[in-house]
Design a protein around this motif. Structure first.
Motif, PDB file in Angstrom:
ATOM      1  N   UNK A 176       0.775  -1.233   0.062  1.00  0.00           N
ATOM      2  CA  UNK A 176       0.007   0.010  -0.063  1.00  0.00           C
ATOM      3  C   UNK A 176       0.840   1.317  -0.060  1.00  0.00           C
ATOM      4  N   UNK A 177       1.913   1.052   0.700  1.00  0.00           N
ATOM      5  CA  UNK A 177       2.915   2.392   0.751  1.00  0.00           C
ATOM      6  C   UNK A 177       3.570   2.701  -0.577  1.00  0.00           C
ATOM      7  N   UNK A 178       3.906   1.624  -1.095  1.00  0.00           N
ATOM      8  CA  UNK A 178       4.241   1.681  -2.899  1.00  0.00           C
ATOM      9  C   UNK A 178       3.371   2.192  -3.589  1.00  0.00           C
ATOM     10  N   UNK A 179       1.941   1.990  -3.362  1.00  0.00           N
ATOM     11  CA  UNK A 179       0.869   2.451  -4.232  1.00  0.00           C
ATOM     12  C   UNK A 179       0.632   4.072  -3.944  1.00  0.00           C
ATOM     13  N   UNK A 180       0.698   4.281  -2.909  1.00  0.00           N
ATOM     14  CA  UNK A 180       0.558   5.773  -2.295  1.00  0.00           C
ATOM     15  C   UNK A 180       1.940   6.601  -3.235  1.00  0.00           C
ATOM     16  N   UNK A 181       3.043   6.121  -2.895  1.00  0.00           N
ATOM     17  CA  UNK A 181       3.954   6.713  -3.587  1.00  0.00           C
ATOM     18  C   UNK A 181       3.955   6.969  -4.985  1.00  0.00           C
ATOM     19  N   UNK A 182       3.431   5.967  -5.765  1.00  0.00           N
ATOM     20  CA  UNK A 182       3.418   5.886  -7.099  1.00  0.00           C
ATOM     21  C   UNK A 182       2.364   6.882  -7.638  1.00  0.00           C
ATOM     22  N   UNK A 183       1.042   6.912  -6.559  1.00  0.00           N
ATOM     23  CA  UNK A 183       0.146   7.947  -6.913  1.00  0.00           C
ATOM     24  C   UNK A 183       0.718   9.390  -6.902  1.00  0.00           C
ATOM     25  N   UNK A 184       1.567   9.625  -5.971  1.00  0.00           N
ATOM     26  CA  UNK A 184       2.308  10.896  -5.833  1.00  0.00           C
ATOM     27  C   UNK A 184       3.044  11.341  -6.892  1.00  0.00           C
ATOM     28  N   UNK A 185       3.799  10.048  -7.516  1.00  0.00           N
ATOM     29  CA  UNK A 185       4.617  10.198  -8.731  1.00  0.00           C
ATOM     30  C   UNK A 185       3.819  10.598  -9.994  1.00  0.00           C
ATOM     31  N   UNK A 186       2.746   9.813 -10.004  1.00  0.00           N
ATOM     32  CA  UNK A 186       1.742  10.102 -11.144  1.00  0.00           C
ATOM     33  C   UNK A 186       1.612  11.414 -11.247  1.00  0.00           C
ATOM     34  N   UNK A 187       0.716  12.124  -9.913  1.00  0.00           N
ATOM     35  CA  UNK A 187       0.202  13.211 -10.163  1.00  0.00           C
ATOM     36  C   UNK A 187       1.284  14.409 -10.362  1.00  0.00           C
ATOM     37  N   UNK A 188       2.615  14.080  -9.985  1.00  0.00           N
ATOM     38  CA  UNK A 188       3.668  15.028 -10.439  1.00  0.00           C
ATOM     39  C   UNK A 188       3.826  15.023 -12.166  1.00  0.00           C
ATOM     40  N   UNK A 189       3.772  13.702 -12.338  1.00  0.00           N
ATOM     41  CA  UNK A 189       4.051  13.455 -13.898  1.00  0.00           C
ATOM     42  C   UNK A 189       2.981  14.169 -14.789  1.00  0.00           C
ATOM     43  N   UNK A 190       1.601  13.951 -14.269  1.00  0.00           N
ATOM     44  CA  UNK A 190       0.441  14.701 -15.050  1.00  0.00           C
ATOM     45  C   UNK A 190       0.513  16.090 -14.910  1.00  0.00           C
ATOM     46  N   UNK A 191       1.105  16.649 -13.831  1.00  0.00           N
ATOM     47  CA  UNK A 191       0.717  18.051 -13.403  1.00  0.00           C
ATOM     48  C   UNK A 191      -0.491  18.371 -12.735  1.00  0.00           C
TER      49      UNK A 191
END
Length: 519
Positions: A176-191
């Motif tokens: 779950x922690x990996x999933x949350x971190x990847x969400x944050x990275x995705x939001x940064x990638x999408x802007x």
């Protein structure tokens, strides 16, 4: 020469009495090609074959390279070959139709057929900009540079309107922690962040879905409240509601990952981002007929801005998590280690935390909680390391086991009633139920008598319910002790203070959640 040889084979099979469809299957060519060869004379076929040898094609300089790829990986698609050419030869400029026709000819000449899998999807309306991201996970087995098989895991995100994608890979299952971190990275990638996120029924974010009431894992619930996005959980076997992300998962597997040699996870993620820039988000989308990168430039303005990356809870940063398997073991470094019987909970949160100290493996329910099991680490592979105390007590019959459990309660009459009821309800799993009762007696000794009374009163005839009620009572007691005032004097002259009482939720509220009487 190859075309002329193929012409002769078609005519030979036709003279032997084979029908067109059978000839096409035997030679790995299309029926239209068979019809074409059958209508040609030998002289026409010779002239045609000679003209092909003299005609130059744009991909001829890369012919040997493409043939070697097709022979090594017959399932390669023309789109993937196009991407590999652009990666290997950055200066090349080619169109998708050019590659498709060239690959089609090579497959017919060298008899390298490709199976095509088709899946039906129902068309759905396009969503407005900035409304939705779809999320899903995938996994694939590949070969590393030493030709050994490795299993990789990935999470994918796609903006439903623009089809702009983000992918992140791990060499182990996601937590779950990996999933949350990847969400944050995705939001940064999408802007930015959309209004809604759509998921499959994944155990990393949900515990269960009860008639539409979604119960999230504790970590993801906190994250959702912090980010304040709307969450939609798809029904099982409902590809229409998440068809876009399913196509992305297939696209990532077949166009980027399949047949590539894996080196290390960091280099793999870098290659994947380059692939997104070069192909995944750049090529014209087959449905929208637009480049996702161009549409995203407009959609980005409709996304909600996000604050800097959230700090992931420290409780989970120092511990590794594992999932308890149905047979009450966890997997660690190619071995299986036992946990007490009853630790696995169907539709429950089966994550545990593990630590290693010197040559010992420590398994805990919470990162700072009680120890479930301790094992000596094994240096071998494929072993089951089992604590005998975690196994069923087979030295006793069921009846003797019941009596042993009942004797450990203060109220033997109520205990006997409870054991009799759960035995009737779970005749095939009596020993498993008794093991869970034994586990509860050991871990919640002070609360179990009160929990037993509640279960009997509300007709909760399950060892799992007894354990859950006991655990709730223990947590409630711990919370009350933490909130109790410490050595403070109450103002004696303030009527409002004397009349103030703390709001205490009734136990019935929790019984309703567990599905007891009246539900």
């Amino acid at each position: 020469m190859e075309k002329l040889l193929l012409y002769l084979q078609v005519h030979q099979l036709s003279e032997q009495g084979f029908k067109v469809a059978k000839i096409a299957r035997k030679l790995g060519i299309s029926r239209n090609t068979v019809y074409k060869y059958l209508t040609m004379s030998f002289e026409e076929a010779s002239d045609w074959a000679n003209s092909l040898r003299q005609r130059k094609k744009k991909l001829d300089p890369y012919r040997d390279q493409i043939i070697s790829w097709l022979k090594e990986h017959p399932d390669l698609s023309s789109a993937q070959i196009e991407d590999w050419l652009k990666e290997k030869y950055p200066g090349i400029t080619i169109g998708g139709s050019t590659v498709r026709l060239f690959i089609k000819d090579l497959r017919e000449i060298y008899h390298i057929p490709k199976e095509v899998y088709v899946r039906d999807h129902e068309a759905v309306d396009e969503l407005p900009m900035g409304q939705q991201i779809q999320v899903d996970w995938g996994e694939i087995r590949l070969k590393n540079t030493d030709k050994k098989e490795v299993k990789l895991y990935f999470i994918t995100f796609v903006l439903s309107h623009s089809r702009y994608k983000y992918v992140e890979w791990l060499g182990r299952p996601f937590t779950t922690t990996d999933t949350i971190r990847c969400h944050e990275n995705a939001f940064a990638y999408f802007g930015g962040m959309p209004e809604e996120l759509v998921y499959d029924q994944d155990h990393l974010i949900t515990v269960s879905e009860n008639a539409g009431d979604i119960i999230l894992t504790s970590e993801f619930q906190v994250y959702k409240e912090q980010r304040k996005f709307r969450l939609h959980l798809c029904r099982k076997a409902d590809p229409q509601s998440k068809g876009k992300i399913e196509n992305v998962v297939k696209f990532v597997k077949n166009n980027f990952a399949r047949n590539r040699d894996f080196t290390n996870i960091d280099a793999w993620n870098e290659k994947c981002i380059s692939w997104l820039d070069r192909t995944g988000n750049y090529n014209v989308h087959n449905t929208t007929k637009k480049r996702p990168v161009e549409v995203h430039a407009l959609e980005k303005q409709h996304l909600k801005p996000v604050s800097p990356l959230l700090a992931i809870a420290n409780d989970y940063s120092s511990s590794i998590t594992r999932t308890v398997c149905p047979d009450n073991v966890i997997k660690y470094k190619s071995n299986r280690y036992s946990v007490p019987l009853g630790t696995y909970r169907r539709n429950g949160d089966n994550r545990v935390f593990i630590e290693t100290k010197e040559n010992e493996l420590i398994i805990k329910k919470q990162s700072q909680g009680e120890v479930l099991a301790r094992h000596t680490l094994s240096m071998e592979k494929g072993k089951l390391i089992k604590n005998r105390q975690h196994a069923r007590d087979r030295s006793k019959g069921i009846q003797a086991y019941k009596e042993t459990v009942i004797r450990q309660f203060n109220d033997g009459e109520q205990a006997a009633l409870f054991i009799q009821k759960l035995s009737t309800r779970y005749p095939r799993y009596v020993r498993d139920q008794l093991q869970i009762v034994q586990y509860t007696l050991h871990h919640f000794r002070q609360e179990i008598e009160k929990a037993l009374g509640i279960c009997i009163k509300d007709q909760l005839w399950s060892a799992n319910d007894l354990r859950d009620v006991s655990q709730h009572l223990a947590h409630q007691k711990e919370t009350e002790e933490q909130q109790a005032p410490r050595h403070t004097e109450e103002p004696q002259n303030d009527p409002a203070t004397r009349q103030a009482t703390a709001s205490i939720r009734e136990m019935d509220d929790y019984i309703k959640i567990l599905g007891g009487v009246g539900q």
